[in-house]
Design an enzyme around this catalytic site. Structure first.
Site, PDB file in Angstrom:
ATOM      1  N   ASP A  16       2.470  22.353  10.864  1.00 46.21           N
ATOM      2  CA  ASP A  16       2.333  23.313   9.768  1.00 46.21           C
ATOM      3  C   ASP A  16       3.131  22.841   8.561  1.00 46.21           C
ATOM      4  O   ASP A  16       4.328  22.561   8.679  1.00 46.21           O
ATOM      5  CB  ASP A  16       2.837  24.681  10.250  1.00 46.21           C
ATOM      6  CG  ASP A  16       2.586  25.785   9.248  1.00 46.21           C
ATOM      7  OD1 ASP A  16       1.599  25.686   8.485  1.00 46.21           O
ATOM      8  OD2 ASP A  16       3.373  26.758   9.229  1.00 46.21           O
ATOM      9  N   HIS A  17       2.501  22.745   7.425  1.00 44.04           N
ATOM     10  CA  HIS A  17       3.163  22.418   6.157  1.00 44.04           C
ATOM     11  C   HIS A  17       3.978  21.128   6.193  1.00 44.04           C
ATOM     12  O   HIS A  17       5.132  21.092   5.758  1.00 44.04           O
ATOM     13  CB  HIS A  17       4.059  23.582   5.702  1.00 44.04           C
ATOM     14  CG  HIS A  17       3.287  24.753   5.185  1.00 44.04           C
ATOM     15  ND1 HIS A  17       2.679  24.772   3.953  1.00 44.04           N
ATOM     16  CD2 HIS A  17       3.018  25.950   5.751  1.00 44.04           C
ATOM     17  CE1 HIS A  17       2.072  25.932   3.777  1.00 44.04           C
ATOM     18  NE2 HIS A  17       2.247  26.662   4.864  1.00 44.04           N
ATOM     19  N   GLY A  39      -0.089  32.867   5.138  1.00 49.31           N
ATOM     20  CA  GLY A  39       0.539  34.132   4.787  1.00 49.31           C
ATOM     21  C   GLY A  39      -0.263  35.302   5.334  1.00 49.31           C
ATOM     22  O   GLY A  39      -0.449  36.304   4.664  1.00 49.31           O
TER      23      GLY A  39
END
Length: 288
Positions: A80-81, A209
């Protein structure tokens, strides 16, 4: 069964459902996610952020891969990211089957260049790539990347970006933020923009989000083309609330006792998310 994101989300896109991506920064969250997926007969994505990887160490990914291979439901192990080429290289060595390269805060051409470099590197290895165009907000109570100002994804840029990078999935900016929203704050998704993006590109789309948005909006976003929803705060908050409650009994020492109730509380939330995203009982859609 372990697979990559491209394989997982092609089925979700075809059958119009989304798969939750749970940030598993510890073995308790991993355990809860796999058990819930098995009980719901649903696919699931296990996300481990670079900060979580740094804390747990590369051996944790080996543990995640073993858990995925030991179950009959579809599982992806996803970075993730990731924000640098070096983090992508580490993820590949560790055993991730999918990576995200997030250069969304860079100029458009730099984002394309880095994303294409990553795609060219990992695709021959059978690893899929997620990128981000537009930006996700941040509420100040999340360890994940974000910006104070949300930049909405421009559909025409999304079309060009996908064609030039060969990316497998795209995280889009349509009004969400990482972390839990303050009391009284009502987020609003730009579903009109999402509709235009989906018409412009032919790959699965991702909603970052995903904690705190109204269920109705999330469900509508899935109908309009979202196939992956990142969920972190919505599972960690009830988990650690229960841990704090359990630890009011200061005689407790054993992890299996301390975490047992918290895992069950978290599994309930995970199951609700799977129902909301429409992936419950969808494991049978995969040829495992």
């Amino acid at each position: 069964m372990l697979m990559n994101m491209k394989e997982l989300l092609e089925v979700a896109d075809e059958h119009h459902f989304a798969v939750p991506a749970f940030n598993a920064g510890c073995s308790q969250i991993l355990k809860a996610a796999i058990e819930t997926a098995e009980e719901k007969h649903a696919p699931v994505i296990i996300e481990v952020h670079p900060d979580e990887l740094e804390f747990q160490g590369d051996a944790f990914i080996t543990h995640c891969v073993k858990a995925a291979n030991d179950t009959r439901v579809p599982v992806v192990i996803h970075l993730d990211h990731g924000s640098s080429y070096g983090q992508i290289e580490r993820a590949i060595r560790a055993g991730y089957t999918s990576v995200m390269i997030d250069a969304s805060r860079c100029p458009f051409e730099e984002n394309i260049a880095l994303t294409k470099r990553v795609a060219d590197f990992v695709h021959p290895l059978g690893v899929s790539v997620e990128a981000e165009l537009g930006t996700i907000g941040i509420m100040g109570n999340s360890a994940e990347e974000g910006t104070k100002e949300i930049t909405y994804t421009i559909p025409s840029e999304a079309e060009e970006f996908v064609k030039r990078t060969g990316v497998d999935t795209l995280a889009v900016g349509i009004g969400t933020a990482h972390g839990l929203y303050p009391e009284g704050y009502i987020p609003k998704l730009r579903l009109d923009i999402l509709r235009e993006i989906k018409a412009a590109v032919n790959i699965p789309l991702v909603l970052h989000g995903g904690s705190g948005n109204p269920d109705g909006e999330v469900a509508e976003a899935v109908k309009l083309g979202i196939n992956k929803v990142n969920i972190s705060s919505d599972i960690k908050d009830p988990f650690y609330r229960q841990v704090r409650k359990t630890l009011e009994d200061q005689t407790l020492r054993e992890p299996n006792v301390i975490y047992a109730d918290a895992i069950e509380v978290m599994k309930k939330v995970m199951g609700q998310k799977m129902d909301l995203l429409g992936c419950t009982d969808m494991a049978g859609r995969y040829h495992l």
